[in-house]
Each structure stands twice: as structure tokens, then as C-alpha cells.
Scaffold this motif. Structure first.
Motif, mmCIF file in Angstrom:
data_model
loop_
_atom_site.group_PDB
_atom_site.id
_atom_site.type_symbol
_atom_site.label_atom_id
_atom_site.label_comp_id
_atom_site.label_asym_id
_atom_site.label_seq_id
_atom_site.Cartn_x
_atom_site.Cartn_y
_atom_site.Cartn_z
ATOM 1 N N LEU A 121 20.240 -78.791 -1.621
ATOM 2 C CA LEU A 121 21.431 -79.208 -0.924
ATOM 3 C C LEU A 121 21.774 -80.061 -1.420
ATOM 4 O O LEU A 121 21.363 -81.470 -1.728
ATOM 5 N N ASP A 122 23.891 -80.453 -1.745
ATOM 6 C CA ASP A 122 23.908 -81.730 -1.997
ATOM 7 C C ASP A 122 23.831 -82.150 -0.772
ATOM 8 O O ASP A 122 24.013 -82.305 0.586
ATOM 9 N N ALA A 123 24.531 -83.598 -0.925
ATOM 10 C CA ALA A 123 25.208 -84.663 0.200
ATOM 11 C C ALA A 123 25.275 -83.850 1.457
ATOM 12 O O ALA A 123 25.019 -84.725 2.638
ATOM 13 N N TYR A 124 26.470 -83.260 0.749
ATOM 14 C CA TYR A 124 27.386 -82.503 2.327
ATOM 15 C C TYR A 124 26.443 -81.403 3.240
ATOM 16 O O TYR A 124 27.114 -80.311 3.969
ATOM 17 N N GLY A 125 25.505 -81.092 2.397
ATOM 18 C CA GLY A 125 24.690 -79.501 3.247
ATOM 19 C C GLY A 125 24.974 -78.619 2.142
ATOM 20 O O GLY A 125 24.427 -77.389 2.932
ATOM 21 N N GLU A 126 25.873 -78.385 1.396
ATOM 22 C CA GLU A 126 26.189 -76.960 0.717
ATOM 23 C C GLU A 126 25.402 -77.187 -0.171
ATOM 24 O O GLU A 126 24.563 -77.943 -1.407
ATOM 25 N N VAL A 127 24.759 -75.814 -0.589
ATOM 26 C CA VAL A 127 24.076 -75.264 -2.022
ATOM 27 C C VAL A 127 24.855 -75.572 -3.273
ATOM 28 O O VAL A 127 25.864 -74.584 -3.504
#
Length: 86
Positions: free
Chosen positions: A20-26
Motif C-alpha cells: 500500500l502507498d501512503a494513502y492506502g491505495e494498492v
């Protein structure tokens, strides 16, 4: 009434993980299997149980998120699925 099978991450578990990235996106999905150190082959997705990422994943259940180090990078991994390994 039957309960669904409840799996936790153990040695030989086969996992589908999302980085996950810093925004919670895969960012990336990956297959990951935790194996004893002498059976590790990272090139084919078999990681040693002594690795920091493996240690962070042991005992987790589907949906859990962990912050750990993977390939020398601090990452957030989400356990998307767990299946029994070989």
C-alpha cells in the motif's frame, strides 16, 4: 451452523499481499510464501521465516495490515488472502 475456516499466517502459508502507498491505495500485489530459511527462494516468492517481513506477517489474518521492511524498503503490506502451503 458451520463457521468458515479461519486461517492465520504460519510457516508454509501462501499469501496474496498488497503493498500500500501512503494513502492506502494498492501499489503492487504479490504472492509471498513463508518457508524455513534453508528452503527460501525469493526469486520465486518463497521468503525465509527469519526475514523481517515474514516475522511481521506470522500470526496475522486476512485483512491485517503491517508496517515492515521488505527488500530494504519500509513498506505497508495488507494480507489479502491466506492459503495452505505445500
Amino acid at each position: 451452523m458451520t463457521l468458515s475456516k479461519f486461517l492465520i499466517v504460519m510457516v508454509y502459508s501462501k499469501l496474496l499481499l498488497s503493498k500500500l502507498d501512503a494513502y492506502g491505495e494498492v501499489e503492487v500485489r504479490m504472492e509471498y510464501q513463508i518457508v524455513p530459511d534453508h528452503e527460501a527462494e525469493p526469486a520465486v516468492g518463497r521468503y525465509p521465516q527469519s526475514a523481517l517481513s515474514s516475522q511481521a506477517l506470522l500470526g496475522r489474518v486476512t485483512g491485517d495490515t503491517v508496517d515492515t521492511v521488505f527488500n530494504y524498503e519500509v513498506v505497508r503490506l495488507r494480507v489479502d488472502s491466506i492459503s495452505e502451503g505445500d
